[in-house]
Design a protein around this motif. Structure first.
Motif, PDB file in Angstrom:
ATOM      1  N   GLU A   1       0.826  -1.213   0.000  1.00  0.00           N
ATOM      2  CA  GLU A   1       0.000   0.000   0.000  1.00  0.00           C
ATOM      3  C   GLU A   1       0.857   1.258   0.000  1.00  0.00           C
ATOM      4  O   GLU A   1       0.508   2.253  -0.639  1.00  0.00           O
ATOM      5  CB  GLU A   1      -0.942   0.001   1.197  1.00  0.00           C
ATOM      6  CG  GLU A   1      -2.079  -0.992   1.062  1.00  0.00           C
ATOM      7  CD  GLU A   1      -2.946  -1.066   2.294  1.00  0.00           C
ATOM      8  OE1 GLU A   1      -2.988  -0.084   3.080  1.00  0.00           O
ATOM      9  OE2 GLU A   1      -3.593  -2.119   2.478  1.00  0.00           O
ATOM     10  N   SER A   2       1.993   1.232   0.695  1.00  0.00           N
ATOM     11  CA  SER A   2       2.861   2.413   0.769  1.00  0.00           C
ATOM     12  C   SER A   2       3.789   2.534  -0.439  1.00  0.00           C
ATOM     13  O   SER A   2       4.472   3.542  -0.611  1.00  0.00           O
ATOM     14  CB  SER A   2       3.702   2.376   2.050  1.00  0.00           C
ATOM     15  OG  SER A   2       4.697   1.355   1.965  1.00  0.00           O
ATOM     16  N   GLY A   3       3.831   1.490  -1.263  1.00  0.00           N
ATOM     17  CA  GLY A   3       4.665   1.520  -2.455  1.00  0.00           C
ATOM     18  C   GLY A   3       6.115   1.141  -2.223  1.00  0.00           C
ATOM     19  O   GLY A   3       6.942   1.287  -3.123  1.00  0.00           O
ATOM     20  N   THR A   4       6.449   0.615  -1.045  1.00  0.00           N
ATOM     21  CA  THR A   4       7.831   0.230  -0.769  1.00  0.00           C
ATOM     22  C   THR A   4       8.159  -1.177  -1.269  1.00  0.00           C
ATOM     23  O   THR A   4       9.323  -1.545  -1.357  1.00  0.00           O
ATOM     24  CB  THR A   4       8.171   0.344   0.733  1.00  0.00           C
ATOM     25  OG1 THR A   4       7.255  -0.438   1.487  1.00  0.00           O
ATOM     26  CG2 THR A   4       8.110   1.784   1.204  1.00  0.00           C
ATOM     27  N   VAL A   5       7.137  -1.937  -1.589  1.00  0.00           N
ATOM     28  CA  VAL A   5       7.294  -3.274  -2.158  1.00  0.00           C
ATOM     29  C   VAL A   5       6.278  -3.398  -3.296  1.00  0.00           C
ATOM     30  O   VAL A   5       5.124  -3.001  -3.132  1.00  0.00           O
ATOM     31  CB  VAL A   5       7.031  -4.373  -1.099  1.00  0.00           C
ATOM     32  CG1 VAL A   5       6.934  -5.744  -1.740  1.00  0.00           C
ATOM     33  CG2 VAL A   5       8.109  -4.361  -0.040  1.00  0.00           C
ATOM     34  N   GLY A   6       6.732  -3.927  -4.426  1.00  0.00           N
ATOM     35  CA  GLY A   6       5.795  -4.102  -5.526  1.00  0.00           C
ATOM     36  C   GLY A   6       6.481  -4.525  -6.805  1.00  0.00           C
ATOM     37  O   GLY A   6       7.671  -4.852  -6.817  1.00  0.00           O
ATOM     38  N   LYS A   7       5.721  -4.510  -7.852  1.00  0.00           N
ATOM     39  CA  LYS A   7       6.235  -4.862  -9.175  1.00  0.00           C
ATOM     40  C   LYS A   7       6.911  -3.621  -9.774  1.00  0.00           C
ATOM     41  O   LYS A   7       6.472  -2.503  -9.531  1.00  0.00           O
ATOM     42  CB  LYS A   7       5.097  -5.319 -10.093  1.00  0.00           C
ATOM     43  CG  LYS A   7       4.328  -6.511  -9.553  1.00  0.00           C
ATOM     44  CD  LYS A   7       5.170  -7.748  -9.565  1.00  0.00           C
ATOM     45  CE  LYS A   7       4.375  -8.935  -9.052  1.00  0.00           C
ATOM     46  NZ  LYS A   7       5.124 -10.154  -9.078  1.00  0.00           N
ATOM     47  N   PRO A   8       7.956  -3.821 -10.570  1.00  0.00           N
ATOM     48  CA  PRO A   8       8.580  -2.675 -11.237  1.00  0.00           C
ATOM     49  C   PRO A   8       7.594  -2.015 -12.206  1.00  0.00           C
ATOM     50  O   PRO A   8       6.748  -2.679 -12.793  1.00  0.00           O
ATOM     51  CB  PRO A   8       9.744  -3.293 -12.017  1.00  0.00           C
ATOM     52  CG  PRO A   8       9.963  -4.639 -11.429  1.00  0.00           C
ATOM     53  CD  PRO A   8       8.647  -5.075 -10.869  1.00  0.00           C
ATOM     54  N   SER A   9       7.726  -0.683 -12.344  1.00  0.00           N
ATOM     55  CA  SER A   9       6.870   0.053 -13.271  1.00  0.00           C
ATOM     56  C   SER A   9       7.365  -0.140 -14.703  1.00  0.00           C
ATOM     57  O   SER A   9       8.511  -0.549 -14.928  1.00  0.00           O
ATOM     58  CB  SER A   9       6.878   1.539 -12.931  1.00  0.00           C
ATOM     59  OG  SER A   9       8.148   2.098 -13.250  1.00  0.00           O
TER      60      SER A   9
END
Length: 100
Positions: free
Chosen positions: A58-66
């Motif tokens: 939710e905070s954007g610190t972990v995720g898929k690359p843009s």
């Protein structure tokens, strides 16, 4: 048996983007913010700590690359990342590498 944080810290390695791209194509690549501890993130994912992981997503610190990040990295396949395998995922971190 789930690995401990110390064991995961010892498993952190360096990989070039050209080697990692195949994992993106199978949807197995997770980008970890450069200000996070990669071993801690790996441990939370390995132990399925859903509340913490959800907060990070939710905070954007972990995720898929843009798409923009991917396009930039595709221009430099030799770009290096810190990486950690937490099966079935490959966690990567784009941060300054202190290779001696």
């Amino acid at each position: 048996m789930k690995p401990g944080k110390e064991e995961l810290a010892l498993a952190i390695d360096v990989a070039e983007w050209g080697w990692l791209r195949v994992h993106l194509e199978r949807d197995g690549l997770i980008l970890i913010s450069s200000d996070m501890d990669l071993a801690e993130a790996g441990w939370r994912i390995a132990t399925d700590d859903t509340p913490v992981i959800s907060g990070w997503i939710e905070s954007g610190t972990v995720g898929k690359p843009s798409l923009a990040q991917i396009a930039k990295w595709d221009e430099d396949k030799g770009k290096q990342f810190q990486m950690l395998i937490v099966s079935p995922y490959i966690l990567i971190q784009d941060k300054a590498l202190n290779i001696q």
